[in-house]
Design a protein around this motif. Structure first.
Motif, PDB file in Angstrom:
ATOM      1  N   ILE A  23      13.978   3.649  -6.485  1.00 17.24           N
ATOM      2  CA  ILE A  23      13.198   4.858  -6.755  1.00 17.24           C
ATOM      3  C   ILE A  23      11.786   4.652  -6.226  1.00 17.24           C
ATOM      4  CG2 ILE A  23      12.323   6.442  -8.527  1.00 17.24           C
ATOM      5  CD1 ILE A  23      14.582   5.427 -10.356  1.00 17.24           C
ATOM      6  N   GLY A  24      11.242   5.704  -5.629  1.00 19.56           N
ATOM      7  CA  GLY A  24       9.873   5.669  -5.153  1.00 19.56           C
ATOM      8  C   GLY A  24       9.083   6.851  -5.678  1.00 19.56           C
ATOM      9  N   ILE A  25       7.795   6.856  -5.369  1.00 19.13           N
ATOM     10  CA  ILE A  25       6.908   7.906  -5.863  1.00 19.13           C
ATOM     11  C   ILE A  25       5.831   8.208  -4.838  1.00 19.13           C
ATOM     12  CG2 ILE A  25       5.577   6.134  -7.099  1.00 19.13           C
ATOM     13  CD1 ILE A  25       4.634   8.247  -9.054  1.00 19.13           C
ATOM     14  N   GLN A  26       5.459   9.478  -4.759  1.00 16.45           N
ATOM     15  CA  GLN A  26       4.251   9.898  -4.059  1.00 16.45           C
ATOM     16  C   GLN A  26       3.484  10.828  -4.980  1.00 16.45           C
ATOM     17  OE1 GLN A  26       4.709  12.081  -0.350  1.00 16.45           O
ATOM     18  NE2 GLN A  26       2.594  11.683   0.213  1.00 16.45           N
ATOM     19  N   ILE A  27       2.164  10.635  -5.064  1.00 16.15           N
ATOM     20  CA  ILE A  27       1.308  11.539  -5.830  1.00 16.15           C
ATOM     21  C   ILE A  27       0.360  12.221  -4.858  1.00 16.15           C
ATOM     22  CG2 ILE A  27      -0.462  11.738  -7.608  1.00 16.15           C
ATOM     23  CD1 ILE A  27       0.845   9.505  -9.139  1.00 16.15           C
ATOM     24  N   SER A  43      -2.371   7.561  -3.501  1.00 18.14           N
ATOM     25  CA  SER A  43      -1.563   6.356  -3.292  1.00 18.14           C
ATOM     26  C   SER A  43      -1.874   5.272  -4.321  1.00 18.14           C
ATOM     27  CB  SER A  43      -1.791   5.815  -1.882  1.00 18.14           C
ATOM     28  OG  SER A  43      -1.420   6.770  -0.915  1.00 18.14           O
ATOM     29  N   ARG A  44      -3.135   5.131  -4.685  1.00 14.03           N
ATOM     30  CA  ARG A  44      -3.516   4.128  -5.691  1.00 14.03           C
ATOM     31  C   ARG A  44      -2.869   4.456  -7.032  1.00 14.03           C
ATOM     32  NH1 ARG A  44      -8.342   0.761  -6.548  1.00 14.03           N
ATOM     33  NH2 ARG A  44      -8.793   0.565  -8.773  1.00 14.03           N
ATOM     34  N   GLU A  45      -2.947   5.723  -7.417  1.00 16.24           N
ATOM     35  CA  GLU A  45      -2.336   6.143  -8.681  1.00 16.24           C
ATOM     36  C   GLU A  45      -0.820   5.958  -8.643  1.00 16.24           C
ATOM     37  OE1 GLU A  45      -6.241   8.301  -8.236  1.00 16.24           O
ATOM     38  OE2 GLU A  45      -4.558   7.816  -6.922  1.00 16.24           O
ATOM     39  N   ALA A  46      -0.215   6.301  -7.501  1.00 17.57           N
ATOM     40  CA  ALA A  46       1.232   6.140  -7.365  1.00 17.57           C
ATOM     41  C   ALA A  46       1.635   4.675  -7.477  1.00 17.57           C
ATOM     42  CB  ALA A  46       1.694   6.719  -6.032  1.00 17.57           C
ATOM     43  N   LEU A  47       0.852   3.802  -6.876  1.00 21.02           N
ATOM     44  CA  LEU A  47       1.156   2.375  -6.934  1.00 21.02           C
ATOM     45  C   LEU A  47       1.080   1.859  -8.369  1.00 21.02           C
ATOM     46  CD1 LEU A  47       1.801  -0.182  -5.330  1.00 21.02           C
ATOM     47  CD2 LEU A  47      -0.645  -0.457  -4.940  1.00 21.02           C
ATOM     48  N   ALA A  48       0.077   2.310  -9.111  1.00 25.16           N
ATOM     49  CA  ALA A  48      -0.049   1.893 -10.505  1.00 25.16           C
ATOM     50  C   ALA A  48       1.142   2.375 -11.331  1.00 25.16           C
ATOM     51  CB  ALA A  48      -1.355   2.429 -11.091  1.00 25.16           C
ATOM     52  N   VAL A  49       1.552   3.626 -11.109  1.00 19.13           N
ATOM     53  CA  VAL A  49       2.702   4.162 -11.833  1.00 19.13           C
ATOM     54  C   VAL A  49       3.970   3.404 -11.460  1.00 19.13           C
ATOM     55  CG1 VAL A  49       4.189   6.187 -12.104  1.00 19.13           C
ATOM     56  CG2 VAL A  49       1.705   6.452 -12.161  1.00 19.13           C
ATOM     57  N   ALA A  50       4.161   3.142 -10.172  1.00 19.12           N
ATOM     58  CA  ALA A  50       5.352   2.417  -9.727  1.00 19.12           C
ATOM     59  C   ALA A  50       5.416   1.038 -10.372  1.00 19.12           C
ATOM     60  CB  ALA A  50       5.347   2.298  -8.206  1.00 19.12           C
ATOM     61  N   HIS A  51       4.293   0.355 -10.406  1.00 20.31           N
ATOM     62  CA  HIS A  51       4.258  -0.987 -11.002  1.00 20.31           C
ATOM     63  C   HIS A  51       4.572  -0.932 -12.495  1.00 20.31           C
ATOM     64  CE1 HIS A  51       3.270  -5.102 -11.664  1.00 20.31           C
ATOM     65  NE2 HIS A  51       2.088  -4.887 -12.202  1.00 20.31           N
ATOM     66  N   PHE A  97       9.049   1.548  -4.534  1.00 16.66           N
ATOM     67  CA  PHE A  97       8.204   1.862  -3.381  1.00 16.66           C
ATOM     68  C   PHE A  97       7.324   3.069  -3.651  1.00 16.66           C
ATOM     69  CE2 PHE A  97      12.088   4.290  -2.787  1.00 16.66           C
ATOM     70  CZ  PHE A  97      11.697   5.492  -2.224  1.00 16.66           C
ATOM     71  N   VAL A  98       6.273   3.184  -2.831  1.00 14.84           N
ATOM     72  CA  VAL A  98       5.415   4.367  -2.831  1.00 14.84           C
ATOM     73  C   VAL A  98       5.316   4.889  -1.407  1.00 14.84           C
ATOM     74  CG1 VAL A  98       4.061   3.568  -4.810  1.00 14.84           C
ATOM     75  CG2 VAL A  98       3.235   3.117  -2.492  1.00 14.84           C
ATOM     76  N   ARG A  99       5.028   6.170  -1.297  1.00 17.37           N
ATOM     77  CA  ARG A  99       4.765   6.801  -0.001  1.00 17.37           C
ATOM     78  C   ARG A  99       3.277   7.104   0.075  1.00 17.37           C
ATOM     79  NH1 ARG A  99       7.984  12.085   2.506  1.00 17.37           N
ATOM     80  NH2 ARG A  99       6.743  12.280   4.437  1.00 17.37           N
ATOM     81  N   ALA A 100       2.632   6.586   1.118  1.00 18.59           N
ATOM     82  CA  ALA A 100       1.184   6.740   1.286  1.00 18.59           C
ATOM     83  C   ALA A 100       0.916   7.651   2.472  1.00 18.59           C
ATOM     84  CB  ALA A 100       0.528   5.381   1.505  1.00 18.59           C
ATOM     85  N   GLU A 101       0.203   8.749   2.235  1.00 14.26           N
ATOM     86  CA  GLU A 101       0.051   9.753   3.286  1.00 14.26           C
ATOM     87  C   GLU A 101      -1.156   9.534   4.188  1.00 14.26           C
ATOM     88  OE1 GLU A 101      -0.826  13.706   1.801  1.00 14.26           O
ATOM     89  OE2 GLU A 101      -1.447  12.861  -0.112  1.00 14.26           O
ATOM     90  N   ASN A 102      -2.087   8.687   3.821  1.00 12.86           N
ATOM     91  CA  ASN A 102      -3.256   8.454   4.688  1.00 12.86           C
ATOM     92  C   ASN A 102      -3.534   6.958   4.789  1.00 12.86           C
ATOM     93  OD1 ASN A 102      -4.039   8.583   1.898  1.00 12.86           O
ATOM     94  ND2 ASN A 102      -6.185   8.630   2.526  1.00 12.86           N
ATOM     95  N   PHE A 103      -2.516   6.225   5.211  1.00 17.21           N
ATOM     96  CA  PHE A 103      -2.602   4.768   5.241  1.00 17.21           C
ATOM     97  C   PHE A 103      -3.508   4.279   6.367  1.00 17.21           C
ATOM     98  CE2 PHE A 103      -0.875   0.460   5.986  1.00 17.21           C
ATOM     99  CZ  PHE A 103      -0.889  -0.032   4.689  1.00 17.21           C
ATOM    100  N   VAL A 104      -3.343   4.845   7.556  1.00 17.61           N
ATOM    101  CA  VAL A 104      -4.212   4.483   8.684  1.00 17.61           C
ATOM    102  C   VAL A 104      -4.764   5.750   9.334  1.00 17.61           C
ATOM    103  CG1 VAL A 104      -3.170   2.252   9.224  1.00 17.61           C
ATOM    104  CG2 VAL A 104      -2.186   4.314  10.215  1.00 17.61           C
TER     105      VAL A 104
END
Length: 292
Positions: free
Chosen positions: A95-99, A104-112, A118-125
């Motif tokens: 299961i993954g999450i995108q917020i 992305s930071r909030e999604a990573l905290a929730v995933a952990h 996994f998380v999906r990050a929309e503005n990674f680079v």
């Protein structure tokens, strides 16, 4: 310098990831449901996708439009955590999450906190202009330092490149292959290629270009249908699908069991292992690419 040869670091796996679009959360313009109603709805959708044969599920707060360009409130994070914990308990698949937007930071905290993979990050680079405003800073540096600081290195980060619902004139001199190489250099765990907006088909020339440019797992993130999924999976490691598997093919509607099952059946011919299913996709998510 990043080695841009097309050799892969993962086994030849093919997966399908189904979207659960969580109902509009409290405090957002269309928020009507209680937290418990949101949980019940998301669990029902996740079980429908699981029963149809999907390999993995991703949760997203897409109904929260219009999105904030940062400054995501505690009420959003708390409700997404409650939803994710319930779905994690209800289905035994990755299961993954995108917020949205840019959370992305909030999604990573929730995933952990909730045991997601996994998380999906929309503005990674690279910076870009999204429909919610200017995203001036790439998330990679702060996000991966945050991941390290909370002990969440096991949560993989899959990065959108040339993301949908955005203008990319700022980076018009950088093609999508260069974006993929940059994401790999900045330690993404996978890259996501999308169309221009939700439900829009991926440019398959761009997909081919990204496949050749990086060793990372490559995902498609929009526009997949029963007609295109087998072709997409000839170059992508996994396909993320939302709109097609919903009633009437519209993202805002409920998951349709028949459309979901039809999509799974259409994807089966593209598998490159005898019985991939959940175990193969779990292997994809648990095996970290070299250099990360």
């Amino acid at each position: 310098m990043v080695d841009s040869s097309p050799a892969r670091t993962h086994a030849e796996l093919r997966g399908i990831i189904g979207m659960v679009h969580v109902g509009a959360l409290p405090g957002t313009p269309r928020g009507r449901m209680t937290p418990q109603e949101l949980v019940t709805h998301a669990v029902r959708e996740a079980r429908t996708l699981r029963d149809a044969g999907f390999d993995a599920i991703m949760l997203e707060n897409m109904h929260d439009r219009p999105y904030l360009g940062g400054g995501i409130g505690a009420e959003i994070v708390a409700c997404m955590a409650a939803v994710c914990a319930a779905v994690r308990a209800a289905v035994a698949c990755p299961i993954g999450i995108q917020i949205l937007g840019g959370g992305s930071r909030e999604a990573l905290a929730v995933a952990h906190a909730t045991g997601l993979e996994f998380v999906r990050a929309e503005n990674f680079v690279f910076a870009h202009v999204a429909d919610e405003g200017l995203m001036t800073e790439a998330a990679a540096g702060p996000l991966l330092r945050f991941r390290k600081s909370i002990g969440a290195d096991h949560v993989q980060v899959f990065a959108d490149i040339k993301k949908k619902h955005a203008a990319h004139a700022i980076t018009g001199d950088i093609d999508i292959a260069a974006c993929a190489r940059a994401a790999e250099f900045f330690l993404a765990d996978g890259v996501i290629v999308t169309g221009t907006e939700t439900g829009a088909a991926v440019d398959e020339r761009e997909l081919n270009s990204v496949r050749a440019a990086t060793k990372l797992p490559v995902f498609t993130g929009s526009g997949a249908t029963t007609e295109s999924v087998a072709r997409l999976l000839s170059n992508a490691d996994a396909v993320i699908v939302g709109s097609f598997v919903k009633e009437g093919g519209r993202w805002e509607h409920a998951v349709c069991p028949k459309r979901a099952a039809d999509f799974v059946n259409a994807a089966r011919g593209a598998r490159r292992v005898e019985a991939p299913g959940m175990d193969a996709v779990r292997a994809m998510f648990s095996g970290r690419p070299s250099g990360t």
